[in-house]
Write a protein that holds these residues in place. Structure first.
Motif, short mmCIF file in Angstrom:
data_model
loop_
_atom_site.label_atom_id
_atom_site.label_comp_id
_atom_site.label_asym_id
_atom_site.label_seq_id
_atom_site.Cartn_x
_atom_site.Cartn_y
_atom_site.Cartn_z
N ALA A 103 -33.23 -29.41 7.49
CA ALA A 103 -33.08 -28.15 8.22
C ALA A 103 -32.66 -27.02 7.30
O ALA A 103 -33.13 -25.88 7.42
CB ALA A 103 -32.04 -28.32 9.34
N MET A 104 -31.81 -27.31 6.31
CA MET A 104 -31.29 -26.27 5.43
C MET A 104 -32.36 -25.69 4.52
O MET A 104 -32.48 -24.45 4.39
CB MET A 104 -30.14 -26.84 4.59
CG MET A 104 -29.44 -25.79 3.73
SD MET A 104 -28.11 -26.49 2.73
CE MET A 104 -29.09 -27.38 1.50
N LEU A 108 -37.31 -19.73 4.83
CA LEU A 108 -37.74 -18.68 5.77
C LEU A 108 -36.97 -17.38 5.54
O LEU A 108 -37.56 -16.29 5.60
CB LEU A 108 -37.56 -19.17 7.21
CG LEU A 108 -38.51 -20.30 7.67
CD1 LEU A 108 -38.14 -20.77 9.06
CD2 LEU A 108 -39.97 -19.81 7.64
N LEU A 109 -35.65 -17.50 5.31
CA LEU A 109 -34.87 -16.29 5.05
C LEU A 109 -35.30 -15.62 3.75
O LEU A 109 -35.35 -14.37 3.65
CB LEU A 109 -33.38 -16.63 5.00
CG LEU A 109 -32.74 -17.05 6.34
CD1 LEU A 109 -31.27 -17.40 6.13
CD2 LEU A 109 -32.85 -15.91 7.36
N LEU A 156 -35.50 -17.71 13.04
CA LEU A 156 -35.82 -19.12 12.87
C LEU A 156 -35.07 -19.70 11.67
O LEU A 156 -34.55 -20.82 11.72
CB LEU A 156 -37.32 -19.31 12.70
CG LEU A 156 -37.81 -20.77 12.57
CD1 LEU A 156 -37.36 -21.59 13.77
CD2 LEU A 156 -39.33 -20.82 12.41
N GLY A 157 -34.98 -18.92 10.60
CA GLY A 157 -34.24 -19.35 9.42
C GLY A 157 -32.77 -19.56 9.73
O GLY A 157 -32.16 -20.56 9.33
N LEU A 158 -32.17 -18.60 10.49
CA LEU A 158 -30.77 -18.75 10.88
C LEU A 158 -30.56 -19.96 11.77
O LEU A 158 -29.56 -20.69 11.64
CB LEU A 158 -30.30 -17.47 11.60
CG LEU A 158 -30.13 -16.22 10.73
CD1 LEU A 158 -29.79 -15.02 11.60
CD2 LEU A 158 -29.04 -16.44 9.68
N ALA A 159 -31.50 -20.19 12.68
CA ALA A 159 -31.39 -21.35 13.59
C ALA A 159 -31.38 -22.65 12.79
O ALA A 159 -30.57 -23.56 13.06
CB ALA A 159 -32.54 -21.34 14.59
N LEU A 160 -32.24 -22.74 11.80
CA LEU A 160 -32.29 -23.96 10.99
C LEU A 160 -31.02 -24.15 10.18
O LEU A 160 -30.54 -25.27 10.01
CB LEU A 160 -33.51 -23.93 10.08
CG LEU A 160 -34.87 -24.11 10.78
CD1 LEU A 160 -36.01 -23.88 9.81
CD2 LEU A 160 -34.97 -25.51 11.39
N LEU A 161 -30.45 -23.05 9.68
CA LEU A 161 -29.20 -23.16 8.93
C LEU A 161 -28.05 -23.60 9.83
O LEU A 161 -27.18 -24.38 9.41
CB LEU A 161 -28.86 -21.82 8.27
CG LEU A 161 -29.75 -21.42 7.09
CD1 LEU A 161 -29.29 -20.08 6.51
CD2 LEU A 161 -29.71 -22.50 6.00
N GLY A 176 -34.80 -23.54 6.33
CA GLY A 176 -34.08 -22.34 6.80
C GLY A 176 -33.90 -21.32 5.68
O GLY A 176 -34.16 -20.13 5.85
#
Length: 336
Positions: A313-314, A320-321, A65-70, A317
């Motif tokens: 979004a960043m 979450l990471l 999910l973190g990667l998706a937001l980035l 993201g």
């Protein structure tokens, strides 16, 4: 006119989202087996394959999910707020339409059907109005006296509805051309438009009202108002509806009389032109000619402002990471 729109400034980055399911599958297969101390070999038989920790799946979901937001942040989502301003053409028009009894003459056709003059005029005028979206247009109807159908307006849908309601017989019969010109000029008197014009259509001779048509035209000229005049109807005789002794409707051939000389003088005196319409096609061509003669370009200005949304979004993201890393290196570091 204004509105909002959502867009991505760099949408190509969104293709990276397709890689996330692959990463999820690979991470799932590469996970370590949970290290458990079993009391006996028999207990081990009941433990199937390589169990995965539910916590490990949760951490994997946080990472994906973190990667998706980035990735979404890299695509630069934007909220556009645009505004379009349309400047009017600077032309104000008053349409003066004869609705005297003679406009019931059945010498015009519409879609192959014999109809009276007024029905054809309304049809042609509606199309004319539709081709002038940047103009303020008003309307005056007249018989024995003029009356206002619509003041100058840019709301052409409302104007067309008012045109539909125009009928013969709403005021006393007659043809007050001079009074119609005076009324039309009066509605344009206070206009600040660069060009002000009257388009007057009649099928008769001035025989009512207090104003002389030529005198009214002189007043229009003084105010810088141009008048186009149209004589409608065939030459000679036209079929007119009449009632017999029993009240039944029938048609009789009646003489057609149009004061073309006065209409021509009115137009020339104010810088306009005189036209004669003897059928539906010629009437449509006349309004089209006037449309071309009084054509001006409209100015359209567009303003667009975009608000960058990538931070929305960043930041989540990265958060979450970061959480996934902290959990992996602290409390759940031995879990897959």
């Amino acid at each position: 006119m204004s509105g909002t729109a959502f867009q991505f400034a760099n949408p190509g980055w969104l293709w990276l989202l397709l890689a996330l399911p692959v990463i999820a599958i690979l991470r799932g297969r590469a996970g370590r087996a949970v290290a458990l101390r079993l009391p006996s070999v028999s207990d081990a038989r009941h433990v199937g394959g390589r169990p995965r920790s539910k916590v490990g799946g949760f951490l994997r979901a946080l990472m994906l999910l973190g990667l998706a937001l980035l990735i979404v942040a890299l695509a630069r989502p934007q909220l556009g707020r645009g505004r379009t301003e349309i400047e009017t053409s600077g032309i104000d028009i008053v349409l003066a339409i004869d609705v005297s009894g003679s406009m019931e003459a059945m010498d015009f056709k519409l879609d192959g059907q014999q109809v009276n003059r007024l029905e054809v005029v309304k049809n042609v005028v509606e199309k004319f109005v539709g081709e002038r979206p940047g103009d303020r247009i008003g309307m005056v109807a007249f018989a024995g006296r003029p009356y206002l159908v619509s003041p100058l307006t840019l709301d052409h849908d409302w104007l067309k509805k008012r045109l539909d309601e125009v009928q013969i017989g709403r005021v006393e019969d007659g043809t007050a051309i001079g009074s119609a010109i005076a009324s039309s000029v009066n509605h344009l008197r206070d206009s600040e438009a660069k060009s002000r014009i009257v388009i007057l259509l009649t099928d008769g001779v001035n025989n009512a009202g207090a104003a002389n048509p030529v005198t009214a035209a002189e007043a229009a000229k003084t105010l810088g108002i141009k008048i186009y005049t149209i004589g409608a109807g065939i030459e000679g005789q036209a079929p007119m509806p009449v009632r017999d002794a029993f009240g039944r409707k029938r048609y009789a051939m009646m003489d057609v009389e149009i004061d073309e000389e006065s209409l021509r003088q009115i137009a020339q005196q104010t810088g306009g032109r005189y036209f004669r319409a003897t059928d539906t096609n010629s009437l449509a061509e006349i309004y089209d000619s006037i449309n071309q003669l009084e054509k001006t370009k409209r100015t359209v200005k567009k303003y667009e402002d975009y608000e960058e949304l990538f931070l929305f979004a960043m930041l989540p993201g990265l958060g979450l990471l970061l959480i996934e890393r902290l959990l992996s290196e602290t409390r759940y570091r031995h879990l897959p």
